[in-house]
Write an enzyme that holds these catalytic residues in place. Structure first.
Site, PDB file in Angstrom:
ATOM      1  N   LYS A 208      68.562  26.552  66.501  1.00 15.84           N
ATOM      2  CA  LYS A 208      68.669  25.343  65.785  1.00 15.84           C
ATOM      3  C   LYS A 208      69.580  25.301  64.459  1.00 15.84           C
ATOM      4  CE  LYS A 208      67.526  21.248  63.988  1.00 15.84           C
ATOM      5  NZ  LYS A 208      66.475  20.942  63.255  1.00 15.84           N
ATOM      6  N   CYS A 262      68.978  18.355  57.660  1.00 14.51           N
ATOM      7  CA  CYS A 262      69.283  19.298  58.460  1.00 14.51           C
ATOM      8  C   CYS A 262      70.668  19.856  58.136  1.00 14.51           C
ATOM      9  CB  CYS A 262      69.379  18.722  60.142  1.00 14.51           C
ATOM     10  SG  CYS A 262      67.703  18.471  60.621  1.00 14.51           S
TER      11      CYS A 262
END
Length: 406
Positions: A208, A262
């Protein structure tokens, strides 16, 4: 897999849509958030975030009883942790704040029983999942061999979350192969088109981070090109357009910077863990973090450092057509200009607030009437009408994204 009793811990931008999609798949889902106000609004049927089709889907699963909003974490078969993992620290030394993840794990440990599966969806530094398993064991008194933990990081695009939760591939990692397979079987009950891939937990954690860092580095290249083109006195958007005529070149468009929970955060988790071996990642982060300040300097040059000028920023979220202002470069720019003594106003049509970080928010029409100079930060749908575009173009402005070129 038979229908399971699920508890989703954290009902924010990821947790709430995730709970809805799981409920739509036929599971009985209990949703818990540490914020009482969030729980109360949801119990009344009101979602607290802007996301396409979420209100309608939430209303349906709440109404049919598949989703229940609870005031505490109770017993379930599967626990899915979707809480924030911001960074802490200042300037270049930023480290992950996993206190919310640890608190969620401690809460789950209070009701954990043998055979349960605990899935961490929050984006975390490598080796965090192993630490969570240790907390669960120590606080519950259950051996790590008697329950299961896995990491399945979310990888969705705000504005398309419900669709992507069902259609994107998922990466599922665990130190225990059986736990990974259990989680895979569970995710396959609602991932309709994408594939679920299993690996170890550290690979899943780093996967990720690597995905978001890849994008951050590419955006940093575009943003640095914009700075270079300003010095060269050429149009960066035309340069990129021509460079992308090459069959193996695909440069992104520059902007005001990089925001959100993010891309603006995750690369720091790699830097924190691997230091000098992540020097490229650190440099890209620094380029993107400095871009709003650089834009501010260009704006001040254009207005002649006249503090009587009112400056308006079109778009205060971190990306178009959402309300999320976490780590927004527009907010960074606005605060920097305000701290220098300028009158600064923002326009964020997706927000119901009238202030953000001390910056007054106006409607697009009011902003255009009030401000002497405009900064085009985002291409919100509300800005795209011919009338609004003409009004923006007619005013002194700085177009960070090439909005008025198209």
């Amino acid at each position: 897999m038979q229908s399971k009793e699920i508890t989703v811990v954290g009902l924010g931008y990821i947790g709430l849509p995730t709970a809805v999609v799981m409920a739509e798949a036929g599971h009985h889902v209990k949703g818990f958030d540490a914020k009482r106000e969030v729980r109360e609004n949801l119990k009344q049927g009101k979602v607290h975030i802007v996301e396409a089709h979420l209100q309608e889907a939430f209303t349906e699963v709440l109404g049919n009883g598949c989703l229940e909003i609870t005031d505490h974490i109770g017993m379930s078969d599967i626990y899915v942790i979707c809480v924030p993992t911001p960074f802490c620290g200042k300037e270049t030394e930023k480290t992950a704040d996993i206190s919310c993840v640890e608190a969620a794990a401690e809460a789950v440990a209070g009701v954990l029983k043998k055979g349960d599966l605990v899935i961490l969806e929050s984006t975390v530094p490598p080796c965090t999942t192993a630490g969570i398993a240790k907390i669960l064991s120590e606080k519950s008194g259950i051996s790590q061999k008697e329950f299961y933990t896995a990491h399945c990081p979310e990888r969705v695009l705000p504005g398309k979350i419900l669709y992507e939760l069902k259609h994107n591939d998922r990466i599922i990692g665990s130190a225990e192969p059986k736990a990974a397979e259990m989680a895979k079987e569970f995710y396959e009950t609602f991932v309709e088109e994408g594939c679920c891939y299993v690996c170890d937990d550290v690979t899943a954690e780093l996967c990720k981070l690597a995905e978001n860092t890849f994008r951050d580095i590419n955006i940093a290249y575009a943003n640095q090109l914009s700075v270079i083109c300003e010095r060269a006195e050429i149009d960066v958007f035309r340069l990129i357009e021509l460079a992308n005529k090459h069959p193996r070149v695909s440069i992104l468009a520059p902007g005001l910077g990089v925001g959100g929970h993010c891309l603006a955060v995750d690369p720091w988790f790699i830097v924190e863990k691997y230091g000098d071996d992540a020097s490229l990642i650190r440099t890209a982060r620094e380029i993107n973090e400095k871009k709003p300040i650089w834009v501010g300097k260009q704006v001040l040059k254009e207005i002649g450092y006249d503090r009587t000028k009112k400056i308006g920023i079109l778009g205060m979220a971190y990306k178009p057509d959402i309300d999320d202002m976490r780590e927004s470069p527009s907010v960074t720019l606005a605060r920097a200009l305000k701290s220098d003594g300028y009158q600064v106003f923002g326009c964020e049509p997706n927000s119901h607030s009238d202030m953000v970080s001390g910056i007054k928010l106006l409607s697009v029409e009011k902003l255009l009437d009030t401000c002497d100079y405009l900064v085009v930060a985002l291409a919100h749908e509300e800005f795209k009408s011919r009338e609004i575009r003409k009004k923006i173009a007619a005013r002194p402005h700085y177009d960070c994204i090439g909005f008025l070129r198209s």
